[in-house]
Write a protein that holds these residues in place. Structure first.
Motif, PDB file in Angstrom:
ATOM      1  N   ASP A   1       0.809  -1.206   0.000  1.00 12.74           N
ATOM      2  CA  ASP A   1       0.000   0.000   0.000  1.00 12.74           C
ATOM      3  C   ASP A   1       0.844   1.258   0.000  1.00 12.74           C
ATOM      4  N   ASP A   2       2.163   1.133   0.153  1.00 11.45           N
ATOM      5  CA  ASP A   2       3.011   2.315   0.186  1.00 11.45           C
ATOM      6  C   ASP A   2       3.070   2.939  -1.202  1.00 11.45           C
ATOM      7  N   ASP A   3       2.982   4.267  -1.234  1.00  7.66           N
ATOM      8  CA  ASP A   3       3.060   4.976  -2.506  1.00  7.66           C
ATOM      9  C   ASP A   3       4.492   5.099  -2.974  1.00  7.66           C
ATOM     10  N   ASP A   4       5.416   5.398  -2.045  1.00  6.22           N
ATOM     11  CA  ASP A   4       6.812   5.590  -2.431  1.00  6.22           C
ATOM     12  C   ASP A   4       7.518   4.250  -2.474  1.00  6.22           C
ATOM     13  N   PRO A   5       8.292   3.991  -3.510  1.00  4.57           N
ATOM     14  CA  PRO A   5       9.025   2.720  -3.570  1.00  4.57           C
ATOM     15  C   PRO A   5      10.108   2.686  -2.498  1.00  4.57           C
ATOM     16  N   LEU A   6      10.328   1.484  -1.966  1.00  7.68           N
ATOM     17  CA  LEU A   6      11.347   1.307  -0.937  1.00  7.68           C
ATOM     18  C   LEU A   6      12.735   1.361  -1.546  1.00  7.68           C
ATOM     19  N   PRO A   7      13.731   1.877  -0.798  1.00  5.89           N
ATOM     20  CA  PRO A   7      15.090   1.952  -1.348  1.00  5.89           C
ATOM     21  C   PRO A   7      15.716   0.554  -1.424  1.00  5.89           C
ATOM     22  N   VAL A   8      16.666   0.413  -2.323  1.00  2.00           N
ATOM     23  CA  VAL A   8      17.385  -0.844  -2.497  1.00  2.00           C
ATOM     24  C   VAL A   8      18.461  -0.938  -1.419  1.00  2.00           C
ATOM     25  N   ILE A   9      18.485  -2.042  -0.667  1.00  2.00           N
ATOM     26  CA  ILE A   9      19.482  -2.219   0.387  1.00  2.00           C
ATOM     27  C   ILE A   9      20.474  -3.328   0.067  1.00  2.00           C
ATOM     28  N   GLY A  10      20.327  -3.969  -1.079  1.00  2.00           N
ATOM     29  CA  GLY A  10      21.260  -5.030  -1.461  1.00  2.00           C
ATOM     30  C   GLY A  10      20.748  -5.754  -2.690  1.00  2.00           C
ATOM     31  N   HIS A  11      21.358  -6.845  -3.014  1.00  7.42           N
ATOM     32  CA  HIS A  11      20.923  -7.643  -4.147  1.00  7.42           C
ATOM     33  C   HIS A  11      21.052  -9.112  -3.789  1.00  7.42           C
ATOM     34  N   CYS A  12      20.423  -9.980  -4.578  1.00 11.96           N
ATOM     35  CA  CYS A  12      20.453 -11.411  -4.310  1.00 11.96           C
ATOM     36  C   CYS A  12      20.469 -12.163  -5.636  1.00 11.96           C
ATOM     37  N   LYS A  13      20.954 -13.377  -5.565  1.00  5.70           N
ATOM     38  CA  LYS A  13      20.995 -14.275  -6.722  1.00  5.70           C
ATOM     39  C   LYS A  13      20.142 -15.496  -6.415  1.00  5.70           C
ATOM     40  N   ALA A  14      19.252 -15.857  -7.331  1.00  5.42           N
ATOM     41  CA  ALA A  14      18.346 -16.979  -7.119  1.00  5.42           C
ATOM     42  C   ALA A  14      19.105 -18.293  -7.237  1.00  5.42           C
ATOM     43  N   LEU A  15      19.030 -19.092  -6.176  1.00  2.00           N
ATOM     44  CA  LEU A  15      19.656 -20.425  -6.204  1.00  2.00           C
ATOM     45  C   LEU A  15      18.735 -21.461  -6.836  1.00  2.00           C
ATOM     46  N   TYR A  16      17.421 -21.228  -6.728  1.00  2.00           N
ATOM     47  CA  TYR A  16      16.435 -22.137  -7.307  1.00  2.00           C
ATOM     48  C   TYR A  16      15.367 -21.297  -8.012  1.00  2.00           C
ATOM     49  N   SER A  17      14.627 -21.910  -8.866  1.00  5.21           N
ATOM     50  CA  SER A  17      13.501 -21.232  -9.501  1.00  5.21           C
ATOM     51  C   SER A  17      12.308 -21.260  -8.555  1.00  5.21           C
ATOM     52  N   PHE A  18      11.443 -20.232  -8.645  1.00  8.98           N
ATOM     53  CA  PHE A  18      10.273 -20.118  -7.774  1.00  8.98           C
ATOM     54  C   PHE A  18       9.105 -19.647  -8.630  1.00  8.98           C
ATOM     55  N   ASP A  19       7.971 -20.401  -8.548  1.00  4.50           N
ATOM     56  CA  ASP A  19       6.842 -20.092  -9.443  1.00  4.50           C
ATOM     57  C   ASP A  19       6.003 -18.921  -8.948  1.00  4.50           C
ATOM     58  N   GLY A  20       5.988 -18.637  -7.620  1.00  2.00           N
ATOM     59  CA  GLY A  20       5.241 -17.496  -7.098  1.00  2.00           C
ATOM     60  C   GLY A  20       3.771 -17.541  -7.411  1.00  2.00           C
ATOM     61  N   GLN A  21       3.127 -18.670  -7.097  1.00  2.00           N
ATOM     62  CA  GLN A  21       1.708 -18.813  -7.422  1.00  2.00           C
ATOM     63  C   GLN A  21       0.810 -18.033  -6.479  1.00  2.00           C
ATOM     64  N   ASN A  22       1.252 -17.826  -5.226  1.00  2.00           N
ATOM     65  CA  ASN A  22       0.394 -17.138  -4.248  1.00  2.00           C
ATOM     66  C   ASN A  22       0.486 -15.624  -4.422  1.00  2.00           C
ATOM     67  N   GLU A  23      -0.529 -14.967  -3.903  1.00  2.00           N
ATOM     68  CA  GLU A  23      -0.603 -13.520  -4.020  1.00  2.00           C
ATOM     69  C   GLU A  23       0.511 -12.866  -3.215  1.00  2.00           C
ATOM     70  N   GLY A  24       1.184 -11.893  -3.788  1.00  5.55           N
ATOM     71  CA  GLY A  24       2.241 -11.175  -3.105  1.00  5.55           C
ATOM     72  C   GLY A  24       3.622 -11.765  -3.314  1.00  5.55           C
ATOM     73  N   THR A  25       3.721 -12.932  -3.949  1.00  2.74           N
ATOM     74  CA  THR A  25       5.018 -13.539  -4.197  1.00  2.74           C
ATOM     75  C   THR A  25       5.531 -13.121  -5.563  1.00  2.74           C
ATOM     76  N   LEU A  26       6.803 -13.327  -5.783  1.00  2.85           N
ATOM     77  CA  LEU A  26       7.466 -12.879  -7.000  1.00  2.85           C
ATOM     78  C   LEU A  26       8.036 -14.084  -7.728  1.00  2.85           C
ATOM     79  N   VAL A  27       7.746 -14.188  -8.996  1.00  5.70           N
ATOM     80  CA  VAL A  27       8.282 -15.279  -9.813  1.00  5.70           C
ATOM     81  C   VAL A  27       9.746 -14.974 -10.134  1.00  5.70           C
ATOM     82  N   MET A  28      10.598 -15.997  -9.960  1.00  2.00           N
ATOM     83  CA  MET A  28      12.013 -15.800 -10.303  1.00  2.00           C
ATOM     84  C   MET A  28      12.560 -17.081 -10.913  1.00  2.00           C
ATOM     85  N   ALA A  29      13.547 -16.905 -11.772  1.00  2.00           N
ATOM     86  CA  ALA A  29      14.214 -18.031 -12.421  1.00  2.00           C
ATOM     87  C   ALA A  29      15.548 -18.287 -11.741  1.00  2.00           C
ATOM     88  N   GLU A  30      16.059 -19.472 -11.918  1.00  3.87           N
ATOM     89  CA  GLU A  30      17.349 -19.831 -11.322  1.00  3.87           C
ATOM     90  C   GLU A  30      18.452 -18.930 -11.877  1.00  3.87           C
TER      91      GLU A  30
END
Length: 534
Positions: free
Chosen positions: A457-486
């Motif tokens: 619900d926040d209007d302003d985007p949150l600042p970036v505090i780091g980065h990550c690398k996906a070790l596995y793929s994730f389908d993100g079927q549920n609401e609020g999750t993010l789909v990512m590839a390996e």
């Protein structure tokens, strides 16, 4: 026989070793002391005495090991070495006997050959003599023929004489060697074999003595161990043990009071002269248990029965994960004990993760020492175990806070985060799907929301505090999750708050939650308030 005796000693020392192994302290500790060390049982003199007996038994087992070692080195080992020496010596003596026999056979062959030669030469001489005499008496024979036969006769006779001399010499030599063989060489060899066997017998007697001495030497120490067991038995104090039980399990409740008299004859007309207990004031009757405030005998009985189950049937209570079937104090102790155990396991996993990360850094700086990518699966597994343990610790801390009545702000935050785990569809993670925890249902009886309601619900985007690398793929079927590839790289905008999810943003700007155990996170050093749980 010596080897058979050595085999007997080997079987005996194996028995001693196995016996000592079965008596060892660790074996007894695993089988018995685990059942007595828990809680406060070591306060009892009977348990302390039993613990002392186990220690003495451990020393006793050590003496049995000493017996086995003595038999192994001074009896079995000595017998095996001596057996090898005897075999070598016996082989040497037999070789000498074979050599003597071969030499005698050689002398006999030489004598026999000279004998056969002498026999042949004599026959040839006889033939040449017959031929010479026949030609000498023949008037038709020429002088040259007679002379030739005569020379042949003389030659054969000379050769027969030489063969005779050679045969006589060989026969004399054979007879002499044969006398030496049967009177000197063979008796000497048999004497050596007899001496060897006598030494073997002496050695057996010595090892018999060592076999007994190995056990006799430990008898004084074994006696001290048994004396220690007797002393431990005498140290048992029944009054002290019963006092500990009374102090530990006393209920603190007062005995129930007397049941009041219930007068059912109040409606009867009585004269003033009737002085009965019905003259009790009404207020007192109501307070003590009159018709309007009649006590519930069933309730009182069940209450007393639950407290005095020792003399009746113990009330059955299911063994629940949160120990809610136990009294409050016992429940608090059990929960605290479980939290301590989980904390120790978590610390081990954290130490292992730190060690793996250091090793990975070393491999990255020195590739010739190893491949850093080979450690990544183990690191991921360790992180998953850490998250699992944190979840268990949080759950038990919540139950402990309920018991103690001290809900901290962190406990409230973690409790809400823990409720996020229980989605209707479930959430995938490296170790499996999340399941609903029935013990938490009373907190949200009428509403089951998705884990990420009202998170965006926040209007302003949150600042970036780091980065990550996906070790596995994730389908993100549920609401609020993010789909990512390996192997996909994402930006971190919110850290894991202890619920196992990290908020991330794609390069396209799409935001959502991903499982923390699915990604390898790198936080920026200059990010403010950056605190990670992994």
């Amino acid at each position: 026989f010596l080897e058979r005796y050595a085999k007997f000693v080997k079987e005996r020392l194996d028995i001693e070793q196995n016996y000592a192994k079965q008596l060892r302290y660790r074996h007894m500790y695993n089988n018995y002391t685990d059942l007595t060390i828990k809680d406060f049982t070591l306060q009892f003199t009977s348990c302390l005495s039993f613990y002392s007996i186990l220690n003495e038994l451990n020393d006793y087992a050590g003496q049995r090991e000493v017996v086995a070692e003595e038999m192994a080195h001074k009896v079995y080992g000595e017998l095996m070495r001596y057996s090898q020496d005897l075999k070598a010596e016996r082989k040497h003596h037999l070789q000498e006997g074979r050599k003597a026999q071969q030499y005698l056979d050689h002398c006999w062959k030489q004598m026999d050959n000279s004998k056969r030669k002498f026999e042949r030469e004599c026959k040839e001489a006889e033939k040449s003599q017959v031929t010479y005499e026949r030609l000498d008496n023949d008037v038709n024979a020429t002088k040259s023929e007679v002379e030739k036969a005569k020379n042949q006769y003389y030659l054969r006779t000379h050769m027969a004489d030489e063969s005779k001399n050679e045969y006589a010499a060989q026969l004399q030599n054979f007879n002499g060697e044969q006398w030496k063989h049967f009177n000197n060489a063979i008796p000497h060899i048999f004497k050596n074999l007899q001496g060897m066997d006598e030494r073997r017998t002496v050695k057996l007697g010595e090892t018999y003595r060592s076999f007994a001495e190995a056990e006799r030497r430990v008898i004084p120490i074994v006696s001290k161990c048994l004396e220690g067991m007797v002393s431990a038995a005498k140290a048992v104090d029944e009054r002290r043990d019963s006092t500990i039980v009374v102090e530990s399990f006393k209920s603190g409740f007062d005995p129930p009071g007397d049941f009041p008299f219930e007068d059912f004859s109040q409606n009867l007309s009585r004269t003033g002269s009737d002085g009965t207990i019905s003259n009790t004031p009404k207020g007192d009757r109501d307070r003590d248990g009159g018709p309007g405030s009649r006590p519930d005998p069933k309730h009182a009985t069940s209450k007393t029965k639950n407290k005095l189950w020792l003399f009746g049937k113990k009330p059955k209570a299911p063994s629940l994960e949160d120990f809610s079937h136990l009294p409050p104090e016992q429940r608090r102790k059990r929960l605290q004990q479980r939290i301590d155990e989980l904390s120790k396991e978590l610390q081990k996993e954290m130490d292992q993760r730190d060690a793996l990360n250091k090793m990975k850094d070393v491999y990255e700086k020195n590739p010739q020492m190893g491949d850093p990518n080979s450690l990544q699966p183990k690191i991921s597994e360790t992180i998953c175990n850490m998250e699992k343990l944190r979840s268990e610790i949080h759950k038990n801390e919540t139950w402990l806070s309920e018991v103690e009545g001290k809900q901290s702000s962190r406990g409230d935050r973690r409790h809400s985060a823990d409720n996020h785990h229980h989605t209707p569809q479930g959430r995938e993670s490296p170790e499996g799907s999340y399941t609903d925890d029935t013990s938490q249902e009373h907190h949200t009886p009428h509403h089951r929301s998705t884990p990420f309601d009202d998170e965006f619900d926040d209007d302003d985007p949150l600042p970036v505090i780091g980065h990550c690398k996906a070790l596995y793929s994730f389908d993100g079927q549920n609401e609020g999750t993010l789909v990512m590839a390996e192997d996909e790289v994402l930006y971190i905008i919110e850290e894991d708050k202890g619920d196992g999810w990290t908020r991330a943003r794609k390069q396209s700007g799409e935001e959502g939650y991903v499982p923390t155990s699915y990604v390898e996170i790198t936080l920026e050093k200059n990010s403010k308030g950056a605190v990670t749980y992994i």
